[in-house]
Design an enzyme around this catalytic site. Structure first.
Site, mmCIF file in Angstrom:
data_model
loop_
_atom_site.group_PDB
_atom_site.id
_atom_site.type_symbol
_atom_site.label_atom_id
_atom_site.label_comp_id
_atom_site.label_asym_id
_atom_site.label_seq_id
_atom_site.Cartn_x
_atom_site.Cartn_y
_atom_site.Cartn_z
ATOM 1 N N GLY A 172 0.828 -1.208 0.000
ATOM 2 C CA GLY A 172 0.000 0.000 0.000
ATOM 3 C C GLY A 172 0.857 1.250 0.000
ATOM 4 O O GLY A 172 2.017 1.227 -0.438
ATOM 5 N N GLU A 194 5.550 -3.336 0.916
ATOM 6 C CA GLU A 194 5.592 -3.120 -0.538
ATOM 7 C C GLU A 194 4.887 -1.784 -0.775
ATOM 8 O O GLU A 194 3.652 -1.720 -0.783
ATOM 9 C CB GLU A 194 4.859 -4.259 -1.269
ATOM 10 N N CYS A 228 1.868 0.614 -9.084
ATOM 11 C CA CYS A 228 2.967 1.114 -8.237
ATOM 12 C C CYS A 228 4.274 1.276 -9.006
ATOM 13 O O CYS A 228 5.087 2.116 -8.663
ATOM 14 C CB CYS A 228 3.161 0.194 -7.048
ATOM 15 N N GLU A 318 3.700 10.511 -5.393
ATOM 16 C CA GLU A 318 3.388 9.530 -6.433
ATOM 17 C C GLU A 318 2.048 9.904 -7.088
ATOM 18 O O GLU A 318 1.103 10.277 -6.387
ATOM 19 C CB GLU A 318 3.262 8.194 -5.705
HETATM 20 P P1 NAD Z 1 -3.455 2.345 1.179
HETATM 21 O O1 NAD Z 1 -2.181 2.409 1.925
HETATM 22 O O2 NAD Z 1 -4.410 3.462 1.312
HETATM 23 O O3 NAD Z 1 -4.275 1.019 1.624
HETATM 24 C C1 NAD Z 1 -3.681 -0.247 1.681
HETATM 25 C C2 NAD Z 1 -4.378 -1.083 2.747
HETATM 26 O O4 NAD Z 1 -4.235 -0.450 4.001
HETATM 27 C C3 NAD Z 1 -5.868 -1.275 2.510
HETATM 28 O O5 NAD Z 1 -6.205 -2.609 2.782
HETATM 29 C C4 NAD Z 1 -6.515 -0.313 3.494
HETATM 30 O O6 NAD Z 1 -7.740 -0.783 4.003
HETATM 31 C C5 NAD Z 1 -5.502 -0.211 4.607
HETATM 32 N N1 NAD Z 1 -5.459 1.133 5.201
HETATM 33 C C6 NAD Z 1 -5.751 2.325 4.589
HETATM 34 N N2 NAD Z 1 -5.580 3.357 5.457
HETATM 35 C C7 NAD Z 1 -5.178 2.808 6.625
HETATM 36 C C8 NAD Z 1 -4.851 3.350 7.898
HETATM 37 N N3 NAD Z 1 -4.908 4.662 8.127
HETATM 38 N N4 NAD Z 1 -4.489 2.491 8.875
HETATM 39 C C9 NAD Z 1 -4.420 1.161 8.639
HETATM 40 N N5 NAD Z 1 -4.733 0.596 7.476
HETATM 41 C C10 NAD Z 1 -5.107 1.396 6.462
HETATM 42 O O7 NAD Z 1 -3.070 2.054 -0.333
HETATM 43 P P2 NAD Z 1 -4.046 1.924 -1.588
HETATM 44 O O8 NAD Z 1 -4.631 3.243 -1.887
HETATM 45 O O9 NAD Z 1 -4.959 0.767 -1.412
HETATM 46 O O10 NAD Z 1 -2.995 1.520 -2.738
HETATM 47 C C11 NAD Z 1 -2.227 2.452 -3.409
HETATM 48 C C12 NAD Z 1 -0.811 2.501 -2.854
HETATM 49 O O11 NAD Z 1 -0.254 1.206 -2.810
HETATM 50 C C13 NAD Z 1 0.116 3.311 -3.743
HETATM 51 O O12 NAD Z 1 0.939 4.101 -2.952
HETATM 52 C C14 NAD Z 1 0.940 2.245 -4.466
HETATM 53 O O13 NAD Z 1 2.204 2.660 -4.889
HETATM 54 C C15 NAD Z 1 1.024 1.191 -3.426
HETATM 55 N N6 NAD Z 1 1.231 -0.110 -4.044
HETATM 56 C C16 NAD Z 1 2.437 -0.720 -3.899
HETATM 57 C C17 NAD Z 1 2.656 -1.936 -4.520
HETATM 58 C C18 NAD Z 1 3.965 -2.660 -4.401
HETATM 59 O O14 NAD Z 1 4.001 -3.827 -4.761
HETATM 60 N N7 NAD Z 1 5.026 -2.030 -3.932
HETATM 61 C C19 NAD Z 1 1.641 -2.527 -5.269
HETATM 62 C C20 NAD Z 1 0.441 -1.854 -5.385
HETATM 63 C C21 NAD Z 1 0.229 -0.656 -4.763
#
Ligand code: NAD
Length: 442
Positions: A172, A194, A228, A318
């Protein structure tokens, strides 16, 4: 003793998972389409087929990966035989994002099960339909003691993070990654993070601009830029910018037509909040292609921005959407100034015919992984680790790297009871000179 899963059972579960996913391929593709109009072609190559191929690879290799690995014994330990044993961490928590909502829940699950762990899987609440089909599949394959899917948003995830886990695998954003790392630190729980970053795409003078335009348009606008490892911004030699922009425009039109809103090959933004976030990045004065949008359908057209300021909204973080800033440079100092303005990215791409320049770019900068003369395809090889560095993450997975992430390695020395050399035992009187002589040979 923990409730680890035996190797035979892991293999059986992975085989069952494979059959169940194969049976549900079209339902998965439909769910992805409902969530953000993901084109079925993209769902096949980046989600279902990707996961199926990961499963086949893991099933084919699990016996080899889990076997204790014999290493050369240390001369100091002789007579002995020495091994690396792998053991599961135990109960693991996997937290996934919405952008590849099937693949990014299933691939960590496969690696965790291959490692013999039991899993609690928390998909993103934003890709609701895919989270449902993930739940159906996991419920069909696993007993609740082996793997279970739980649902919820930020608050719920934080309550999960308060509990003690043996391993946490999070995919995330950087900001939530920090919350996960802090929660894990309380219990000294190991983590894989990740995350994301601002991925530069450098185009050298004399690069094959036509092929660069084709490959970048594919990599940037796949999944509507919500990837990502997508190129975040272009760094192009100032002299070539005009030609390159013309080629980008031509390729975008070839791929998605005059009106990409009508193309079935172009996805939508996941939700209104992200649509608004992206919308705020489009400065109409900088638009050289696209800039069209529709809030109701969460559409944003492939958009090119010319020379946005490094402090402008689009260059702060990003992008994670179909907006591509084009920045020009004159020399390597300009490239350095821009790239080093940001934290270490998840990927870096360089298009060049000059091997020395390309090699320099991939070695002087620190980043997760990347390509020379292409983008995104580092993802396709299971023999390459996938993961970030610094703010783009820690740890890696894919293929055996995933199995290794979810397994603790134990060093084991097996000694017979015969052949006991008395030199190491106290009292040490008169022994130091002998031990010094002996160790000086090693
Ligand atoms: P996010 O961090 O908002 O959410 C990821 C997960 O965390 C979700 O399951 C969500 O429910 C949970 N979450 C959200 N806010 C939270 C909080 N305050 N406390 C605890 N948990 C929380 O990310 P997203 O919007 O779902 O995905 C996009 C991001 O993920 C981008 O930054 C992208 O670069 C990254 N990403 C990285 C990879 C990788 O392999 N490195 C792959 C895909 C996406």
């Amino acid at each position: 003793m923990s409730s680890f899963i035996s190797v035979a059972k892991r293999k059986a579960l992975l085989k069952k998972l494979l059959v169940t996913i194969q049976k549900n391929e079209s339902a998965i593709s439909e769910a992805l389409h409902k969530d953000f109009k993901k084109p079925p072609f993209e769902s096949y190559i980046t989600e279902t087929h990707y996961v199926i191929s990961d499963l086949k690879h893991t099933i084919a290799n699990i016996n080899r990966w889990t076997k204790p690995q014999r290493v050369w014994p240390s001369i100091l330990n002789l007579p002995s035989s020495e091994f690396i044993y792998t053991e599961p961490y135990g109960r693991v928590l996997i937290i996934s994002p919405w952008n590849y909502p099937f693949q990014l829940t299933m691939c960590p699950l496969i690696a965790a099960i291959a490692g013999g762990n039991t899993v609690v899987l928390k998909p993103s609440e934003l890709a609701f339909n895919t989270a449902q089909i993930v739940t159906t599949i996991v419920e069909k394959v696993f007993d609740v003691k082996e793997a279970v899917v739980v649902h919820g948003g930020a608050e719920f995830t934080q309550s999960l993070l308060e509990k003690r886990w043996d391993y946490i695998f999070f995919t995330g954003s950087v900001s939530v990654g920090k919350i996960v790392a802090q929660a894990a630190a309380k219990h000294l729980t190991p983590v894989t993070l990740e995350l994301g970053g601002k991925n530069p795409c450098i185009i050298d003078e004399g690069a094959d601009l036509e092929i660069a335009a084709k490959r970048i348009v594919w990599g940037k606008f796949l999944n509507a830029g919500q990837t990502c490892i997508a190129p975040d911004y272009i760094l192009i030699q100032a002299k070539e910018k005009y030609n390159f922009v013309a080629l980008l425009k031509k390729e975008i039109t070839r791929a998605y037509g005059e009106n990409p809103e009508e193309s079935t090959d172009f996805a939508r933004i996941i939700n209104t909040k992200n649509w608004q976030r992206l919308q705020a990045m489009i400065d109409p004065k900088k638009v050289i292609l696209g800039g069209n949008s529709n809030e109701e359908s969460r559409y944003i057209s492939p958009t090119l921005l010319d020379e946005p300021d490094l402090n402008s909204e689009v260059m702060k973080d990003e992008i994670f959407g179909p907006i591509l800033p084009i920045l020009s440079y004159h020399d390597e100092k300009d490239i350095h100034k821009i790239i080093s303005h940001y934290e270490k990215p998840l990927s870096l791409y360089v298009f060049s015919k000059n091997k020395e320049f390309a090699e320099k770019m991939i070695t002087v900068y620190s980043f997760g992984g990347g390509c020379i003369n292409d983008c995104m395809i580092q993802f396709a090889n299971k023999r390459l680790p996938f993961g970030g560095v610094g703010h783009s993450g820690m740890g890696a997975y894919h293929g055996k790297f995933g199995f290794d992430s979810f397994s603790h390695k134990k060093g084991i020395v097996k000694k017979p009871t015969w052949g006991d050399v008395p030199l190491r035992y106290a009292p040490y009187k008169n022994k130091l000179k002998y031990i010094k002589k002996l160790l000086s040979w090693l």
